[in-house]
Scaffold this motif. Structure first.
Motif, PDB file in Angstrom:
ATOM      1  N   TYR B  36       0.852  -1.181   0.000  1.00  0.00           N
ATOM      2  CA  TYR B  36       0.000   0.000   0.000  1.00  0.00           C
ATOM      3  C   TYR B  36       0.893   1.237   0.000  1.00  0.00           C
ATOM      4  O   TYR B  36       1.956   1.262   0.623  1.00  0.00           O
ATOM      5  N   ARG B  37       0.414   2.258  -0.664  1.00  0.00           N
ATOM      6  CA  ARG B  37       1.064   3.571  -0.641  1.00  0.00           C
ATOM      7  C   ARG B  37       0.185   4.505   0.166  1.00  0.00           C
ATOM      8  O   ARG B  37      -1.028   4.540  -0.002  1.00  0.00           O
ATOM      9  N   GLN B  38       0.808   5.287   1.030  1.00  0.00           N
ATOM     10  CA  GLN B  38       0.054   6.232   1.844  1.00  0.00           C
ATOM     11  C   GLN B  38       0.738   7.586   1.826  1.00  0.00           C
ATOM     12  O   GLN B  38       1.853   7.742   2.312  1.00  0.00           O
ATOM     13  N   PRO B  44      -4.473   4.613   3.136  1.00  0.00           N
ATOM     14  CA  PRO B  44      -3.645   3.706   2.329  1.00  0.00           C
ATOM     15  C   PRO B  44      -4.340   3.341   1.016  1.00  0.00           C
ATOM     16  O   PRO B  44      -5.558   3.147   0.969  1.00  0.00           O
ATOM     17  N   TYR B  87       5.286   3.581   2.274  1.00  0.00           N
ATOM     18  CA  TYR B  87       4.853   2.332   1.663  1.00  0.00           C
ATOM     19  C   TYR B  87       4.678   1.279   2.760  1.00  0.00           C
ATOM     20  O   TYR B  87       5.600   1.002   3.526  1.00  0.00           O
ATOM     21  N   LEU B  88       3.481   0.729   2.798  1.00  0.00           N
ATOM     22  CA  LEU B  88       3.112  -0.244   3.820  1.00  0.00           C
ATOM     23  C   LEU B  88       3.063  -1.635   3.218  1.00  0.00           C
ATOM     24  O   LEU B  88       2.395  -1.863   2.209  1.00  0.00           O
ATOM     25  N   GLY B 105       5.761   0.573   7.888  1.00  0.00           N
ATOM     26  CA  GLY B 105       5.921   1.422   6.719  1.00  0.00           C
ATOM     27  C   GLY B 105       7.325   1.944   6.528  1.00  0.00           C
ATOM     28  O   GLY B 105       8.072   2.130   7.495  1.00  0.00           O
TER      29      GLY B 105
END
Lengths: 110, 112
Positions: B36-38, B44, B87-88, B105
């Motif tokens: 995931y991008r946050q 996210p 980035y998670l 992250g």
């Protein structure tokens, strides 16, 4: 955003008061989740639901309860808010194994 | 208890270079792996998922999975300033619907 709406988006509340956060989805996804996100801890699962009236505890469930009376709504209640529950709360739904998140609710307990 | 480990960074990469993000996980029963991008202040956003050993490519992104080593990575080619985010890495519970376990992250900074 898979049609997920959280309300309120921001809330400030006093210690000891009950607080309810709402998550509404329009995708008819069976599975719904509440996470909290804190610096140094990342996202942690509070409670989840696998159907109407079917819920279970996650990693950090103490002090929280949930209810799901309809497929589209998943409520998170802080029974008596404490300062340690100051956090950003995310609701998510899941289709297959992919999770989609709402915009988040920033809760501050003073 | 399931654990997902990521280097918190910040990871600084020049624009146009390859950014490499890494993640290890503790539960050998995990079957699905996600990146995931946050962006700061946002929720996210799923960018990649991978289920099988090997590489999976989607545009500038490549996810790599090695179940024997319990290792997942994300490569971002031709990095752009808009890739700057946290980035998670996340893993599932082994086929059920009991939520994802997230790493803390990695903060990625793309330098123009």
């Amino acid at each position: 955003d898979a049609g997920i709406t959280q309300s309120p988006r921001h809330k400030v509340t006093e210690t000891g008061t009950p607080v309810t956060l709402r998550c509404h989805q329009t995708e008819n996804h069976r599975y719904m989740y509440w996470y909290r996100q804190d610096p140094g801890h990342g996202l942690r699962l509070i409670h989840y639901s696998y159907g109407v009236k079917d819920t279970d505890k996650g990693e950090v469930s103490d002090g929280y309860s949930v209810s799901r009376s309809k497929t589209e709504d998943f409520l998170l209640t802080l029974e008596s808010a404490t300062s340690s529950q100051t956090s950003v709360y995310f609701c998510a739904t899941q289709m297959n194994t992919e999770a989609f998140f709402g915009q988040g609710t920033r809760l501050t307990v003073v | 208890q399931k654990e997902v480990e990521q280097n918190s960074g910040p990871l600084s990469v020049p624009e146009g270079a390859i950014a490499s993000l890494n993640c290890t996980y503790s539960d050998r029963g995990s079957q699905s792996f996600f990146w995931y991008r946050q962006y700061s202040g946002k929720s996210p956003e799923l960018i990649m998922f991978i289920y099988s050993n090997g590489d999976k490519e989607d545009g500038r992104f490549t996810a790599q999975l090695n179940k024997a080593s319990q290792y997942v990575s994300l490569l971002i080619r031709d990095s752009q300033p808009s890739d700057s985010a946290t980035y998670l890495c996340a893993v599932d519970g082994g086929g059920g619907a009991d939520g994802l376990t997230f790493g803390k992250g990695t903060h990625l900074i793309i330098q123009p």
